[in-house]
Design an enzyme around this catalytic site. Sequence first.
Site, PDB file in Angstrom:
ATOM      1  N   LYS A  16       0.842  -1.190   0.000  1.00  0.00           N
ATOM      2  CA  LYS A  16       0.000   0.000   0.000  1.00  0.00           C
ATOM      3  C   LYS A  16       0.888   1.256   0.000  1.00  0.00           C
ATOM      4  O   LYS A  16       0.716   2.159  -0.804  1.00  0.00           O
ATOM      5  CB  LYS A  16      -0.890  -0.036   1.250  1.00  0.00           C
ATOM      6  CG  LYS A  16      -1.900   1.037   1.316  1.00  0.00           C
ATOM      7  CD  LYS A  16      -2.803   0.845   2.530  1.00  0.00           C
ATOM      8  CE  LYS A  16      -3.618   2.118   2.721  1.00  0.00           C
ATOM      9  NZ  LYS A  16      -4.483   2.086   3.879  1.00  0.00           N
ATOM     10  N   GLU A  37      10.587  -4.759   4.284  1.00  0.00           N
ATOM     11  CA  GLU A  37      10.647  -6.168   3.877  1.00  0.00           C
ATOM     12  C   GLU A  37      10.289  -6.307   2.397  1.00  0.00           C
ATOM     13  O   GLU A  37      10.968  -6.980   1.621  1.00  0.00           O
ATOM     14  CB  GLU A  37       9.656  -7.004   4.704  1.00  0.00           C
ATOM     15  CG  GLU A  37       9.991  -7.117   6.184  1.00  0.00           C
ATOM     16  CD  GLU A  37       9.314  -6.054   7.028  1.00  0.00           C
ATOM     17  OE1 GLU A  37       9.039  -4.952   6.491  1.00  0.00           O
ATOM     18  OE2 GLU A  37       9.079  -6.319   8.224  1.00  0.00           O
ATOM     19  N   HIS A  56      -3.916 -33.432  17.427  1.00  0.00           N
ATOM     20  CA  HIS A  56      -2.735 -34.234  17.770  1.00  0.00           C
ATOM     21  C   HIS A  56      -1.588 -33.343  18.230  1.00  0.00           C
ATOM     22  O   HIS A  56      -0.438 -33.763  18.215  1.00  0.00           O
ATOM     23  CB  HIS A  56      -2.329 -35.078  16.559  1.00  0.00           C
ATOM     24  CG  HIS A  56      -3.413 -36.040  16.162  1.00  0.00           C
ATOM     25  ND1 HIS A  56      -3.509 -37.304  16.691  1.00  0.00           N
ATOM     26  CD2 HIS A  56      -4.492 -35.882  15.352  1.00  0.00           C
ATOM     27  CE1 HIS A  56      -4.586 -37.896  16.195  1.00  0.00           C
ATOM     28  NE2 HIS A  56      -5.203 -37.054  15.383  1.00  0.00           N
ATOM     29  N   GLY A  80      -4.948  -1.847   5.016  1.00  0.00           N
ATOM     30  CA  GLY A  80      -4.149  -2.979   4.524  1.00  0.00           C
ATOM     31  C   GLY A  80      -4.803  -4.321   4.795  1.00  0.00           C
ATOM     32  O   GLY A  80      -4.932  -5.164   3.905  1.00  0.00           O
ATOM     33  N   ARG A  81      -5.246  -4.532   6.027  1.00  0.00           N
ATOM     34  CA  ARG A  81      -5.786  -5.859   6.381  1.00  0.00           C
ATOM     35  C   ARG A  81      -7.213  -6.066   5.890  1.00  0.00           C
ATOM     36  O   ARG A  81      -7.804  -7.123   6.138  1.00  0.00           O
ATOM     37  CB  ARG A  81      -5.666  -6.087   7.894  1.00  0.00           C
ATOM     38  CG  ARG A  81      -6.275  -5.014   8.748  1.00  0.00           C
ATOM     39  CD  ARG A  81      -5.871  -5.141  10.214  1.00  0.00           C
ATOM     40  NE  ARG A  81      -6.362  -4.024  11.022  1.00  0.00           N
ATOM     41  CZ  ARG A  81      -5.734  -2.868  11.172  1.00  0.00           C
ATOM     42  NH1 ARG A  81      -4.581  -2.660  10.538  1.00  0.00           N
ATOM     43  NH2 ARG A  81      -6.227  -1.927  11.926  1.00  0.00           N
ATOM     44  N   LYS A 118       9.570  -1.066  14.101  1.00  0.00           N
ATOM     45  CA  LYS A 118      10.101  -0.729  12.765  1.00  0.00           C
ATOM     46  C   LYS A 118      11.178   0.344  12.907  1.00  0.00           C
ATOM     47  O   LYS A 118      12.230   0.277  12.276  1.00  0.00           O
ATOM     48  CB  LYS A 118       8.987  -0.170  11.880  1.00  0.00           C
ATOM     49  CG  LYS A 118       8.012  -1.184  11.341  1.00  0.00           C
ATOM     50  CD  LYS A 118       7.086  -0.496  10.327  1.00  0.00           C
ATOM     51  CE  LYS A 118       5.867  -1.320  10.007  1.00  0.00           C
ATOM     52  NZ  LYS A 118       4.881  -0.600   9.198  1.00  0.00           N
ATOM     53  N   GLU A 173      -4.407  -6.796  14.979  1.00  0.00           N
ATOM     54  CA  GLU A 173      -3.952  -5.464  14.564  1.00  0.00           C
ATOM     55  C   GLU A 173      -5.110  -4.468  14.668  1.00  0.00           C
ATOM     56  O   GLU A 173      -4.898  -3.278  14.862  1.00  0.00           O
ATOM     57  CB  GLU A 173      -3.405  -5.504  13.124  1.00  0.00           C
ATOM     58  CG  GLU A 173      -2.502  -4.333  12.791  1.00  0.00           C
ATOM     59  CD  GLU A 173      -1.689  -4.521  11.509  1.00  0.00           C
ATOM     60  OE1 GLU A 173      -0.508  -4.902  11.581  1.00  0.00           O
ATOM     61  OE2 GLU A 173      -2.237  -4.284  10.415  1.00  0.00           O
TER      62      GLU A 173
HETATM   63  O1  F6P Z   1       3.290  -3.225   9.788  1.00  0.00           O
HETATM   64  C1  F6P Z   1       1.913  -3.303   9.664  1.00  0.00           C
HETATM   65  C2  F6P Z   1       1.436  -2.903   8.296  1.00  0.00           C
HETATM   66  O2  F6P Z   1       1.378  -1.537   8.195  1.00  0.00           O
HETATM   67  C3  F6P Z   1       0.094  -3.544   8.042  1.00  0.00           C
HETATM   68  O3  F6P Z   1      -0.960  -2.841   8.563  1.00  0.00           O
HETATM   69  C4  F6P Z   1       0.095  -3.662   6.566  1.00  0.00           C
HETATM   70  O4  F6P Z   1      -0.856  -4.585   6.154  1.00  0.00           O
HETATM   71  C5  F6P Z   1       1.506  -4.089   6.316  1.00  0.00           C
HETATM   72  O5  F6P Z   1       2.265  -3.386   7.274  1.00  0.00           O
HETATM   73  C6  F6P Z   1       2.038  -3.870   4.939  1.00  0.00           C
HETATM   74  O6  F6P Z   1       1.997  -2.539   4.568  1.00  0.00           O
HETATM   75  P1  F6P Z   1       2.180  -2.115   3.065  1.00  0.00           P
HETATM   76  O7  F6P Z   1       1.074  -2.708   2.276  1.00  0.00           O
HETATM   77  O8  F6P Z   1       2.155  -0.630   3.064  1.00  0.00           O
HETATM   78  O9  F6P Z   1       3.512  -2.643   2.588  1.00  0.00           O
END
Ligand code: F6P
Length: 541
Positions: free
Chosen positions: A199, A205, A374, A257-258, A503, A343
């Site tokens: 987003k 990452e 199990h 995002g979620r 972060k 979250e």
């Molecule tokens: O670290 C949490 C977060 O901001 C989430 O809410 C989001 O889904 C995810 O990181 C990824 O964010 P982006 O889509 O901006 O890479």
Amino acid sequence: MTAMTAWQSLREHHAAVKNRSISELFEKDKDRARFSAICGDMLFDFSKTNIDDEILDRLIDLAGQAGLADRRAAMFAGDAINETEGRAVLHTALRNLDSPILVDGRDILGPARATRARLIRFAGDIRAGRIAGQGGRITDVVNIGIGGSDLGPAMACLALRPYADGPRCHFVSNVDAAHVHDTLAPLNPRTTLVIVASKTFTTIETMTNARTARDWMAASVADPATQFAAVSTDAARTAAFGIAPERVFGFDDWVGGRYSLWGPIGLPLMLAIGADAFGDFLAGGAAMDRHFRETPARANLPVLLALTGIWHNQICGHATRAVLPYDQRLSRLPAYLQQLEMESNGKRVAMDGTDLGEHSGPVVWGEPGTNGQHAFYQLIHQGTRIVPCEFLLAREGHEPGLAHQHRLLAANCLAQSEALMRGRSLAEARALMAARGLRGAERERQARHRVFPGNRPSTTLLYPRLTPFSLGRIIALYEHRVFVEGVILGINSFDQWGVELGKELALTMEPILAGRQPATGKDASTRMLLRYLAKGPASGS
Ligand code: F6P
């Protein structure tokens, strides 16, 4: 009655009924299975809990006093209910793009409609081979994203595998090089499409993995950008990365995002199952939206699921809940729900910044049945803490030739909820041991190990089959459950400030690990760990 007295009256009632037996509730009330509700052909059963008519009435009062009806209307109308970020919350509009959302008299869905049309065209072109890689038709898609830009499409692609007739979809999320390495290693870069899903297009990452994938592709493909697409709200950053604007699918800041699987973040799912089946998935979500908006609380699945959650967590004090899909293809659902629920409702202050009067949302965890049986069900049955369980099960699977296996799966699911409720008394355990020939102290000792306290609550959600429509309905059900719990707790379910600090500190840690900066200001534990990683002595300061 004020909100305070609604909580208070629930607490008082709980104190009065907390030791009663759920099994006895069934014995006394032949109609107890009425503690259930239906949405279309989906059945939600919450009768195997301690909730009775009076508790349900008080819980419904609580939701009413929290202003649920107004907050729900405000969300669907596009009001800026995400107050800390000043944003509307309109993921629901993505499953119903034909209905305009008017803000200041202007329909704000135009761009989302245009993007949907482009997505459908792009996915169709990839699936039909009209857009190909340098080595021919695209065989594999790698989605690089994390959190909401990964968990939803990864969960849904696995869930709907029987409907997948497009390229194979793979997901890279972790910055651990092992993830990107092991995912890319078996793939042919010349027939692979990489989607960078972020987003913000700043998430470290995702951007790190995206650069690694670009290098991997550049080794075999003359112009790697032609085999990249992006899903992001930041067109400037996607352009700076080298992705052509016609390969970028944007979305508005009113999609969290979620909650973003319904829009362009769902591109891998659309590529896998096609636009029509994706449309069925959206229709399932929209059907749950209608049910949520139109159905009285007593028959409203998201409201009832939320009230059950509030009862178990905030009133009964059970800090976790297990999500147990008896559906192997929902094996990523618990991970998806961890983000969605934790979250969203893992907050310590209310919307106005004051301390939350209640505990925040629960710890959510789980694994598919029967595997969990199990592994961790031992604790669920005999541990000292109570874990409310949420079972999910389809009436039928997608393997008609193996219907006997589905029957076994269903038998196990129902057996677990029955066992959790009934338990096994000491007298029953003694009789069992006596039947095995044990006597005296040894019989007693062995019997005590075989006691199941029972009286452990669970809910069960049944659906006919895990189709795109059913999945859409299930996901929207959980989204709205989170919303209702958030409203009752007074939480803003749509921000996530709690992810920021870690972060920020990671950014200070990396230069130390790279040897570019000293560990000044770090505590002794962190300094020791840093020295170990730099191969220095592991103890002392
Ligand atoms: O670290 C949490 C977060 O901001 C989430 O809410 C989001 O889904 C995810 O990181 C990824 O964010 P982006 O889509 O901006 O890479």
